[in-house]
Design a protein around this motif. Structure first.
Motif, PDB file in Angstrom:
ATOM      1  N   LYS A 162       8.770   2.898   7.264  1.00 56.94           N
ATOM      2  CA  LYS A 162       7.542   2.783   8.054  1.00 56.94           C
ATOM      3  C   LYS A 162       6.365   2.236   7.242  1.00 56.94           C
ATOM      4  O   LYS A 162       5.302   2.004   7.791  1.00 56.94           O
ATOM      5  CB  LYS A 162       7.169   4.149   8.619  1.00 56.94           C
ATOM      6  CG  LYS A 162       8.182   4.692   9.590  1.00 56.94           C
ATOM      7  CD  LYS A 162       7.810   6.087  10.019  1.00 56.94           C
ATOM      8  CE  LYS A 162       8.907   6.701  10.876  1.00 56.94           C
ATOM      9  NZ  LYS A 162       8.673   8.132  11.106  1.00 56.94           N
ATOM     10  N   VAL A 187       4.301  -0.320   4.411  1.00 49.93           N
ATOM     11  CA  VAL A 187       4.175  -1.673   3.889  1.00 49.93           C
ATOM     12  C   VAL A 187       4.194  -1.515   2.366  1.00 49.93           C
ATOM     13  O   VAL A 187       5.232  -1.665   1.747  1.00 49.93           O
ATOM     14  CB  VAL A 187       2.902  -2.374   4.413  1.00 49.93           C
ATOM     15  CG1 VAL A 187       2.742  -3.756   3.799  1.00 49.93           C
ATOM     16  CG2 VAL A 187       2.967  -2.492   5.944  1.00 49.93           C
ATOM     17  N   GLU A 218       4.669  -7.625   3.253  1.00 47.52           N
ATOM     18  CA  GLU A 218       5.753  -7.588   4.223  1.00 47.52           C
ATOM     19  C   GLU A 218       5.975  -6.121   4.581  1.00 47.52           C
ATOM     20  O   GLU A 218       5.046  -5.474   5.037  1.00 47.52           O
ATOM     21  CB  GLU A 218       6.979  -8.309   3.676  1.00 47.52           C
ATOM     22  CG  GLU A 218       6.694  -9.800   3.533  1.00 47.52           C
ATOM     23  CD  GLU A 218       7.878 -10.655   3.224  1.00 47.52           C
ATOM     24  OE1 GLU A 218       8.947 -10.125   2.888  1.00 47.52           O
ATOM     25  OE2 GLU A 218       7.742 -11.883   3.317  1.00 47.52           O
ATOM     26  N   GLN A 219       7.142  -5.567   4.382  1.00 50.79           N
ATOM     27  CA  GLN A 219       7.419  -4.190   4.757  1.00 50.79           C
ATOM     28  C   GLN A 219       8.300  -3.532   3.709  1.00 50.79           C
ATOM     29  O   GLN A 219       8.999  -4.204   2.961  1.00 50.79           O
ATOM     30  CB  GLN A 219       8.119  -4.140   6.120  1.00 50.79           C
ATOM     31  CG  GLN A 219       8.233  -2.744   6.666  1.00 50.79           C
ATOM     32  CD  GLN A 219       8.765  -2.720   8.090  1.00 50.79           C
ATOM     33  OE1 GLN A 219       8.839  -3.728   8.754  1.00 50.79           O
ATOM     34  NE2 GLN A 219       9.142  -1.542   8.537  1.00 50.79           N
ATOM     35  N   CYS A 220       8.246  -2.214   3.651  1.00 53.89           N
ATOM     36  CA  CYS A 220       9.119  -1.408   2.791  1.00 53.89           C
ATOM     37  C   CYS A 220       8.966  -1.737   1.311  1.00 53.89           C
ATOM     38  O   CYS A 220       9.937  -1.736   0.556  1.00 53.89           O
ATOM     39  CB  CYS A 220      10.582  -1.567   3.193  1.00 53.89           C
ATOM     40  SG  CYS A 220      10.918  -1.180   4.899  1.00 53.89           S
TER      41      CYS A 220
END
Length: 162
Positions: free
Chosen positions: A143, A145, A102-104
């Motif tokens: 910014k 992943v 997903e992200q972060c």
């Protein structure tokens, strides 16, 4: 004293999930497997009902609840990794076993459970009294992943935007 132990719902594969989770980091183990004493919604007599286990010392329970339930981002499990090598190892293990990025620093495992794989240094950066440096690290993280300790450090130190 009583303690709070998160209970995770599975549909027949609680033991597989617990075995996978305990393989991720040191100080993790399955501590007890409770089997069904009679046929019911959660399975046949003798099948696994509940698995008690720890991940990095944190007690958890996996329950075969008898039907599929969906997980949301409303709760996630966070692994504080000692260094980038551990971030990379844990992240790769999740992906190799059906996980989705997903992200972060977030990902979903093959059962849909949300996990955050975070280098411990990230918490040092975010709690720094240098609020501008902390903000740069946070912006760099947003910014990414998979989190990159070196890139976060460079952003924190003002050496790059990562």
């Amino acid at each position: 004293m009583s303690k709070v132990v998160p209970c995770m719902w599975f549909n027949g594969d609680a033991e597989d999930a617990a075995k996978f989770y305990t393989s991720l980091v040191p100080n993790s183990e399955i501590t007890h497997v409770q089997r069904n004493v009679s046929d019911g919604p959660s399975g046949k007599t003798g099948s696994v009902l509940v698995v008690e286990f720890t991940v990095a010392g944190q007690p958890l329970v996996a329950l075969n609840g008898g039907m599929k339930m969906e997980y949301t981002h409303a709760i996630s499990l966070m692994i504080h990794c000692d260094d980038q090598a551990q971030v990379d190892s844990v992240w790769s293990a999740f992906l190799a076993h059906g996980g989705k990025e997903e992200q972060c620093g977030w990902l979903r495992d093959r059962w849909g459970v949300a996990w955050q794989v975070v280098p411990k240094v990230m918490f040092e950066f975010l709690s720094s009294p240098d609020r501008a440096a902390a903000a740069r690290a946070m912006q760099a993280m947003m910014k990414m992943v998979k989190l990159d300790s070196d890139a976060l450090r460079r952003a924190f130190e003002g050496k790059s935007a990562a």
